[in-house]
Design a protein around this motif. Structure first.
Motif, PDB file in Angstrom:
ATOM      1  N   LEU A   1       0.844  -1.192   0.000  1.00 51.26           N
ATOM      2  CA  LEU A   1       0.000   0.000   0.000  1.00 51.26           C
ATOM      3  C   LEU A   1       0.879   1.241   0.000  1.00 51.26           C
ATOM      4  O   LEU A   1       1.915   1.271   0.679  1.00 51.26           O
ATOM      5  N   VAL A   2       0.488   2.244  -0.750  1.00 54.45           N
ATOM      6  CA  VAL A   2       1.075   3.572  -0.603  1.00 54.45           C
ATOM      7  C   VAL A   2      -0.066   4.540  -0.362  1.00 54.45           C
ATOM      8  O   VAL A   2      -1.207   4.300  -0.789  1.00 54.45           O
ATOM      9  N   GLY A   3       0.212   5.628   0.315  1.00 53.07           N
ATOM     10  CA  GLY A   3      -0.865   6.542   0.652  1.00 53.07           C
ATOM     11  C   GLY A   3      -0.360   7.908   1.055  1.00 53.07           C
ATOM     12  O   GLY A   3       0.801   8.247   0.829  1.00 53.07           O
ATOM     13  N   ALA A   4      -1.243   8.686   1.639  1.00 55.03           N
ATOM     14  CA  ALA A   4      -0.908  10.044   2.048  1.00 55.03           C
ATOM     15  C   ALA A   4      -1.763  10.446   3.238  1.00 55.03           C
ATOM     16  O   ALA A   4      -2.865   9.922   3.435  1.00 55.03           O
ATOM     17  N   THR A   5      -1.247  11.387   4.016  1.00 56.71           N
ATOM     18  CA  THR A   5      -1.930  11.906   5.191  1.00 56.71           C
ATOM     19  C   THR A   5      -1.887  13.430   5.165  1.00 56.71           C
ATOM     20  O   THR A   5      -0.816  14.019   4.975  1.00 56.71           O
ATOM     21  N   ALA A   6      -3.030  14.068   5.345  1.00 53.89           N
ATOM     22  CA  ALA A   6      -3.090  15.519   5.526  1.00 53.89           C
ATOM     23  C   ALA A   6      -3.404  15.789   6.987  1.00 53.89           C
ATOM     24  O   ALA A   6      -4.314  15.182   7.562  1.00 53.89           O
ATOM     25  N   HIS A   7      -2.662  16.689   7.593  1.00 58.15           N
ATOM     26  CA  HIS A   7      -2.825  16.952   9.023  1.00 58.15           C
ATOM     27  C   HIS A   7      -2.499  18.398   9.340  1.00 58.15           C
ATOM     28  O   HIS A   7      -1.850  19.099   8.546  1.00 58.15           O
ATOM     29  N   TYR A   8      -2.963  18.846  10.490  1.00 54.80           N
ATOM     30  CA  TYR A   8      -2.582  20.169  10.978  1.00 54.80           C
ATOM     31  C   TYR A   8      -1.176  20.107  11.551  1.00 54.80           C
ATOM     32  O   TYR A   8      -0.780  19.100  12.148  1.00 54.80           O
ATOM     33  N   VAL A   9      -0.439  21.182  11.363  1.00 56.12           N
ATOM     34  CA  VAL A   9       0.943  21.247  11.822  1.00 56.12           C
ATOM     35  C   VAL A   9       0.984  21.687  13.282  1.00 56.12           C
ATOM     36  O   VAL A   9       0.318  22.651  13.673  1.00 56.12           O
ATOM     37  N   THR A  10       1.763  20.976  14.071  1.00 54.31           N
ATOM     38  CA  THR A  10       2.048  21.356  15.449  1.00 54.31           C
ATOM     39  C   THR A  10       3.562  21.355  15.637  1.00 54.31           C
ATOM     40  O   THR A  10       4.318  21.016  14.721  1.00 54.31           O
ATOM     41  N   GLU A  11       4.004  21.710  16.818  1.00 54.15           N
ATOM     42  CA  GLU A  11       5.438  21.726  17.088  1.00 54.15           C
ATOM     43  C   GLU A  11       6.021  20.320  17.105  1.00 54.15           C
ATOM     44  O   GLU A  11       7.228  20.148  16.934  1.00 54.15           O
ATOM     45  N   ASP A  12       5.194  19.306  17.309  1.00 51.82           N
ATOM     46  CA  ASP A  12       5.653  17.920  17.230  1.00 51.82           C
ATOM     47  C   ASP A  12       5.602  17.479  15.772  1.00 51.82           C
ATOM     48  O   ASP A  12       4.518  17.335  15.202  1.00 51.82           O
ATOM     49  N   LEU A  13       6.744  17.286  15.170  1.00 53.71           N
ATOM     50  CA  LEU A  13       6.851  17.051  13.737  1.00 53.71           C
ATOM     51  C   LEU A  13       5.979  15.881  13.280  1.00 53.71           C
ATOM     52  O   LEU A  13       6.124  14.755  13.778  1.00 53.71           O
ATOM     53  N   ASP A  14       5.094  16.149  12.314  1.00 52.59           N
ATOM     54  CA  ASP A  14       4.242  15.131  11.683  1.00 52.59           C
ATOM     55  C   ASP A  14       3.363  14.373  12.673  1.00 52.59           C
ATOM     56  O   ASP A  14       2.971  13.238  12.425  1.00 52.59           O
ATOM     57  N   GLU A  15       3.017  15.016  13.790  1.00 58.58           N
ATOM     58  CA  GLU A  15       2.163  14.367  14.777  1.00 58.58           C
ATOM     59  C   GLU A  15       0.899  15.170  15.076  1.00 58.58           C
ATOM     60  O   GLU A  15       0.209  14.904  16.052  1.00 58.58           O
ATOM     61  N   GLY A  16       0.579  16.134  14.199  1.00 54.27           N
ATOM     62  CA  GLY A  16      -0.594  16.961  14.425  1.00 54.27           C
ATOM     63  C   GLY A  16      -1.885  16.247  14.093  1.00 54.27           C
ATOM     64  O   GLY A  16      -1.887  15.155  13.504  1.00 54.27           O
ATOM     65  N   PRO A  17      -3.040  16.829  14.453  1.00 52.31           N
ATOM     66  CA  PRO A  17      -4.340  16.211  14.212  1.00 52.31           C
ATOM     67  C   PRO A  17      -4.558  15.888  12.735  1.00 52.31           C
ATOM     68  O   PRO A  17      -4.351  16.738  11.870  1.00 52.31           O
ATOM     69  N   ILE A  18      -4.970  14.665  12.457  1.00 51.03           N
ATOM     70  CA  ILE A  18      -5.137  14.197  11.084  1.00 51.03           C
ATOM     71  C   ILE A  18      -6.500  14.631  10.540  1.00 51.03           C
ATOM     72  O   ILE A  18      -7.527  14.457  11.196  1.00 51.03           O
ATOM     73  N   ILE A  19      -6.495  15.161   9.320  1.00 53.72           N
ATOM     74  CA  ILE A  19      -7.720  15.595   8.659  1.00 53.72           C
ATOM     75  C   ILE A  19      -8.234  14.532   7.700  1.00 53.72           C
ATOM     76  O   ILE A  19      -9.413  14.202   7.680  1.00 53.72           O
ATOM     77  N   GLU A  20      -7.331  13.990   6.875  1.00 51.83           N
ATOM     78  CA  GLU A  20      -7.742  13.038   5.856  1.00 51.83           C
ATOM     79  C   GLU A  20      -6.578  12.109   5.494  1.00 51.83           C
ATOM     80  O   GLU A  20      -5.411  12.504   5.577  1.00 51.83           O
ATOM     81  N   GLN A  21      -6.907  10.876   5.126  1.00 48.53           N
ATOM     82  CA  GLN A  21      -5.930   9.889   4.679  1.00 48.53           C
ATOM     83  C   GLN A  21      -6.543   9.048   3.568  1.00 48.53           C
ATOM     84  O   GLN A  21      -7.749   8.891   3.487  1.00 48.53           O
ATOM     85  N   ASP A  22      -5.670   8.491   2.732  1.00 49.35           N
ATOM     86  CA  ASP A  22      -6.130   7.554   1.722  1.00 49.35           C
ATOM     87  C   ASP A  22      -4.955   6.692   1.285  1.00 49.35           C
ATOM     88  O   ASP A  22      -3.792   7.050   1.513  1.00 49.35           O
ATOM     89  N   VAL A  23      -5.269   5.543   0.664  1.00 50.91           N
ATOM     90  CA  VAL A  23      -4.237   4.620   0.208  1.00 50.91           C
ATOM     91  C   VAL A  23      -4.632   4.054  -1.155  1.00 50.91           C
ATOM     92  O   VAL A  23      -5.796   4.127  -1.571  1.00 50.91           O
ATOM     93  N   VAL A  24      -3.640   3.484  -1.849  1.00 53.13           N
ATOM     94  CA  VAL A  24      -3.874   2.751  -3.078  1.00 53.13           C
ATOM     95  C   VAL A  24      -2.989   1.511  -3.045  1.00 53.13           C
ATOM     96  O   VAL A  24      -1.859   1.560  -2.535  1.00 53.13           O
ATOM     97  N   ARG A  25      -3.489   0.388  -3.544  1.00 52.22           N
ATOM     98  CA  ARG A  25      -2.718  -0.843  -3.527  1.00 52.22           C
ATOM     99  C   ARG A  25      -1.658  -0.824  -4.628  1.00 52.22           C
ATOM    100  O   ARG A  25      -1.878  -0.299  -5.719  1.00 52.22           O
ATOM    101  N   VAL A  26      -0.516  -1.434  -4.327  1.00 51.47           N
ATOM    102  CA  VAL A  26       0.564  -1.606  -5.296  1.00 51.47           C
ATOM    103  C   VAL A  26       1.005  -3.067  -5.243  1.00 51.47           C
ATOM    104  O   VAL A  26       0.618  -3.816  -4.339  1.00 51.47           O
ATOM    105  N   THR A  27       1.813  -3.469  -6.196  1.00 48.12           N
ATOM    106  CA  THR A  27       2.257  -4.859  -6.253  1.00 48.12           C
ATOM    107  C   THR A  27       3.773  -4.933  -6.406  1.00 48.12           C
ATOM    108  O   THR A  27       4.446  -3.907  -6.593  1.00 48.12           O
ATOM    109  N   HIS A  28       4.262  -6.149  -6.389  1.00 46.10           N
ATOM    110  CA  HIS A  28       5.690  -6.376  -6.553  1.00 46.10           C
ATOM    111  C   HIS A  28       6.194  -5.907  -7.911  1.00 46.10           C
ATOM    112  O   HIS A  28       7.390  -5.641  -8.092  1.00 46.10           O
TER     113      HIS A  28
END
Length: 303
Positions: free
Chosen positions: A234-261
């Motif tokens: 799977l590969v995907g992406a996460t959109a979130h609010y930025v906080t002082e803790d790097l990449d740990e802010g509140p998540i707004i949206e996520q999605d994934v797509v399947r991949v293969t070998h």
């Protein structure tokens, strides 16, 4: 014409919100009678509720309550002061709630930060031009000049602010100068710089970031090559609010797509970019329409 004057003219010219409609966001401790109080207050002012969604995180024993209401009201601007006064009395004093009330005909102003990678940036600019994002894009700021001409072809002001070396204070000071009183939120469209805590606090507006969903498994450069080596499915992406803790802010949206070998690292990066564009555009849309309520380190999204 100053930057502020130019952006004010642009905002008025590109307003896309519905006339005479407003959003009302209510949150606080759940209690009997909140929904009725909101409806009654709006009804007394002649408002017509056109959309309503609510959530309680523990309805059986009185948890936290969240509600988004969209209503229409002729002569909205003239009615807002009296409506604010009644909501202060009914919601704040009687129920101890907080609320925000916003005229949806006035689009939120956004600044987009970008670097060399342009897929998320150009997607936002295209969607905005097509009328799919109810925002006013006040400016694009980049630490590289590569996308300047493409941005300006959309009629959007472009500012190149170099950010080199460990000391980012000079660049961030220029960022703050450009943003001051000109934007309501910021979007990091694959902006490859870490924002300091001082900048996040001094900006004083929400900041939305997009990144691949491999974090923290494949940190640093070349995440898709590292993912290919591990044989991810799977590969995907996460959109979130930025906080002082790097990449740990509140998540707004996520999605994934399947991949293969059979997918190469380049295939993973291409398919990941597709997901990043979609996820970021949804997050920006939902924030612009007041569909996202922050609560601690998570969000309630009335999508």
């Amino acid at each position: 014409m100053t930057v502020t004057q130019d952006l004010a003219v642009r905002s008025a010219r590109t307003g896309q919100g519905p006339d005479h409609q407003a959003s009302l966001i209510v949150q606080g401790s759940d209690a009997t009678g909140i929904v009725a109080a909101v409806a009654a207050a709006l009804g007394r002012h002649g408002a017509n509720i056109v959309a309503l969604d609510q959530h309680s995180d523990n309805p059986s024993s009185g948890g936290d309550f969240f509600q988004r209401t969209v209503f229409s009201l002729p002569s909205l601007q003239a009615a807002l002061p009296a409506l604010h006064s009644e909501l202060d009395e009914k919601l704040v004093k009687e129920f101890g709630l907080t609320y925000t009330l916003r005229d949806l005909s006035v689009p939120k102003r956004v600044a987009v930060f970008a670097s060399k990678s342009d897929h998320c940036l150009l997607d936002l600019l295209w969607r905005h031009r097509q009328g799919q994002l109810p925002v006013s894009i006040a400016m694009v700021i980049s630490n590289h000049p590569d996308v300047a001409e493409e941005v300006r072809s959309f009629g959007i002001p472009f500012f190149h602010v170099p950010s080199m070396g460990p000391d980012k204070s000079q660049a961030e000071a220029e960022h703050l100068r450009l943003l001051k009183d000109n934007v309501d939120f910021v979007v990091l469209a694959r902006y490859m710089q870490i924002l300091s805590g001082d900048f996040i606090r001094d900006a004083g507006v929400p900041i939305i970031n997009i990144h691949h969903s491999f974090l923290p498994a494949f940190i640093g450069a070349g995440p898709y090559a590292k993912a290919k080596e591990r044989g991810v499915k799977l590969v995907g992406a996460t959109a979130h609010y930025v906080t002082e803790d790097l990449d740990e802010g509140p998540i707004i949206e996520q999605d994934v797509v399947r991949v293969t070998h059979a997918d190469t690292a380049a295939d993973l990066a291409r398919r990941g970019a597709d997901v990043e564009r979609a996820v970021l555009s949804r997050a920006v849309l939902w924030h612009a329409e007041d569909r996202v309520v922050r609560h601690g380190n998570h969000t309630i999204v009335f999508a």
